[in-house]
Scaffold this motif. Sequence first.
Motif, PDB file in Angstrom:
ATOM      1  N   SER A 249      -2.711  -7.891  35.304  1.00 54.00           N
ATOM      2  CA  SER A 249      -1.850  -6.811  34.832  1.00 54.00           C
ATOM      3  C   SER A 249      -1.268  -7.211  33.492  1.00 54.00           C
ATOM      4  N   TRP A 250      -1.105  -6.230  32.643  1.00 57.43           N
ATOM      5  CA  TRP A 250      -0.367  -6.444  31.408  1.00 57.43           C
ATOM      6  C   TRP A 250       0.309  -5.143  31.013  1.00 57.43           C
ATOM      7  N   VAL A 251       1.474  -5.269  30.368  1.00 59.57           N
ATOM      8  CA  VAL A 251       2.241  -4.114  29.928  1.00 59.57           C
ATOM      9  C   VAL A 251       2.590  -4.354  28.467  1.00 59.57           C
ATOM     10  N   ILE A 252       2.195  -3.404  27.623  1.00 62.89           N
ATOM     11  CA  ILE A 252       2.304  -3.586  26.176  1.00 62.89           C
ATOM     12  C   ILE A 252       3.497  -2.794  25.644  1.00 62.89           C
ATOM     13  N   SER A 253       4.344  -3.465  24.880  1.00 61.66           N
ATOM     14  CA  SER A 253       5.522  -2.830  24.303  1.00 61.66           C
ATOM     15  C   SER A 253       5.137  -1.857  23.187  1.00 61.66           C
ATOM     16  N   PRO A 254       6.024  -0.915  22.870  1.00 59.22           N
ATOM     17  CA  PRO A 254       5.727   0.079  21.826  1.00 59.22           C
ATOM     18  C   PRO A 254       5.361  -0.512  20.470  1.00 59.22           C
ATOM     19  N   PHE A 264       0.593   0.621  30.191  1.00 60.68           N
ATOM     20  CA  PHE A 264       0.630  -0.202  31.402  1.00 60.68           C
ATOM     21  C   PHE A 264      -0.778  -0.322  31.972  1.00 60.68           C
ATOM     22  N   ALA A 265      -1.177  -1.543  32.358  1.00 59.83           N
ATOM     23  CA  ALA A 265      -2.500  -1.757  32.966  1.00 59.83           C
ATOM     24  C   ALA A 265      -2.356  -2.662  34.184  1.00 59.83           C
TER      25      ALA A 265
END
Length: 792
Positions: A249-254, A264-265
Amino acid sequence: MKFLKKVLKFLIVLIVILAIGVWLFTNSLKPDYSGNIDLNNLEEAVEVYYDDFGVPHIYAQNELDALRSLGYVHAQDRLWQMELMRRIAAGRLSELFGEKMLKNDKFFSSLGIEEEAEKTIKNLDKNSEPYKLAMAYLDGVNQFIEEGATPIEFYLIGLEKEKYTLKDMYNVIGYMGFSFAIAHKTEPVLTEVKEKLGPAYLEELGVTIDSTTTLINNEENTIFESTLASVVNEIYDELPISPFIGSNSWVISPDKTKNGKVIFANDPHIAYSQPAVWYQSHIVTPNYEMYGYNLALTPFPLLGHNRNYAYGLTMFANDDLDFYFEENNPKNELQYATPNGFEDYKILKKTINVKDGDPISYDLRISRHGPIVNDVVEQINDDRPIAMDWVYTNFENKMLDVTYMMSHSTSLTQFREAASNIHAPGLNIMYGDAENNVAWFASGKLHKFKNDVNSKLILNGNSTDDEKEYLDFEQNPQAINPSWNYVYSANNQPDSIAGILYPGYYQPEDRAKRIVNLLEAKDDFTKEDVMEMINDVTSSMTPQMVQWAFQDIDLSSFSKSEQEAITILKNWNGNYNLESVAPTIYNRFLYEFLENTYLDEMGDTFYTFLNTSQQKKTTANQMARTESVWWDDISTKNKTETKTNIISKSLKEAIAFLENQLGEDYNSWTWNRVHTIEHPHPMGQVETLRSYFNVGPFEVNGGKEVINNLAFKLDSTGFYKVNSGPSTRRVVDFSDIENSMSISPTGQSGNPFSDYYKDQAQLYVNGDFVPMDLNKNRIQQSKNKLVLTSEN
């Protein structure tokens, strides 16, 4: 002649009648995706729109009606899966499949999951919202049992339907918790290495014995504690339902996305089975909305998103299970030694019902550390009782409240509070929202041993080795809006906790390193970029490992075909494409390398060690070493074997094997010839039913420890049949929230007569996606509309 014609006509008519009968029968077993159904206890009518992939979009005026409806539609697609899930932790599979499941049932019935469920249910707040909604969900499931069609599997094995209870629900949660635990597959193996071979061998496996570690006295004897690990592996292999494995999982900031919103992945890795593990649903009421992913028989989703936030999980892989050698009283085997003298074992009497056989009863001894696994794993050739201490059964189970809170949070602060209440299994909880927040919480009740004992070994029960300090959640690894503008997890080792590197059974750095490299390379990610990234099949470590292995090898000692194979490996970029040759050569070489390195010292334990996380973490270091205690072949008289000998022997054996298996033309040794995926249904074990119930096989790219982590058992066969991988791939883009994307490994329904049984299987293999639709206008244009109304 006329008589024969009459007979022929009669047979034709009979066949037609039978065909019509079969058609009518099978059609009666299909789920209802349109029409009207009476459902008791609804306050108002509920509309359920099924999209093009069979996902129910449930529109209700209140959540109680929505959850009751969810229970009904979930059951009509997944009742067989629910039946299997509730039986595993309770030790009731033998009732379905007979004596062959007795080993599984004895093991799971000993874990204390059922007893813990009973204690938890007694203490539940019957007036709480989670409890009321859970009971409404169960009511919907049970109404389907009473009024709906019986799944074909029930007919095939002669099973009567029985209603579900809260205890069944908690048993599912307990099974999830244990399938995440890894210590039972690894600690017995490492203990045997320590006792048979000594600390030097153990240290090179990444487990250091220092002067402060309490050790059990050595004794020359024939012990095989790893039998426990091998039996547990066999149990998981034989389960008719998916154990949990790992995840990305990874979540990328703006600041790192093109549209200036969070992306969000998440792709949780779970063993493949049919039906697929997750059931998707979209619930909408005037005050609530969630597009969620539920396990069978669970009312609240473990993965989900709406217009405000998204969340998911990966396996933490923390060490939440410890084993202890107990010491029986030589004068009374119903007692065991403690630092305060002998104490009585608690005795639980267990009975397992067996299909077409007599019930099996056994006594389970329980020490202060937990159940004695020797009582359920008869193959353990060791007189010492081994007790299992599991965090899951040591603390209050709050998972019903936790999953409710995660799926009903209104802020990051509230979501973090939900994550803080998880005690086991250890989970990396991932979060992103429309307010530009990203977060990661390593959740679980963490502890450290006060005596600096090595928790990766079986510990001494008659000592103070069990003294633990439990950590406050503030000390758990976590990150909120970090300066590097993303959070991620790939089951890898987290940074220090409370001044220590928290012990666990983490995966090697391969996937984590690849994720970080890809995330660091761009500051303008789009949804399409992330969808491509989640399907990535390039290994970050294998090219480096190849270089380490062959850096000092004299090529002149190899044949022409062997030199060509080495060249292919050295030029490999780590890509696991279908047409690649290098993965086929590498994985065969890897097997030979591991066998030539470890088999002579480990004996049969090697075959258990071969597919542990410890092996995967150790291999890179072993290939990089120039000196090692493991290089010597103890079966030979002269202790002269070196790394060069092992590498050369392994390469030669690998090429000889591949020439025999796939032919002499190495250009034809493509990955698709040996790497396939099939989703097994329990009924598929009957060969005549396999093609009907199983989904696949398919040729598939990907491999072990790439982002598209399609794992397999490494063994002597030369075929790599994928047994686990992404249970879904989800990408949620808050700049286009109504068009977020996902995919199921097979399909939404577990009913083989449904159009949604395997409609996503080829799309999944191709790396494609389907929408997770939140757009009401599009949803309500569906031709499949089911209206649920109350008879009240």
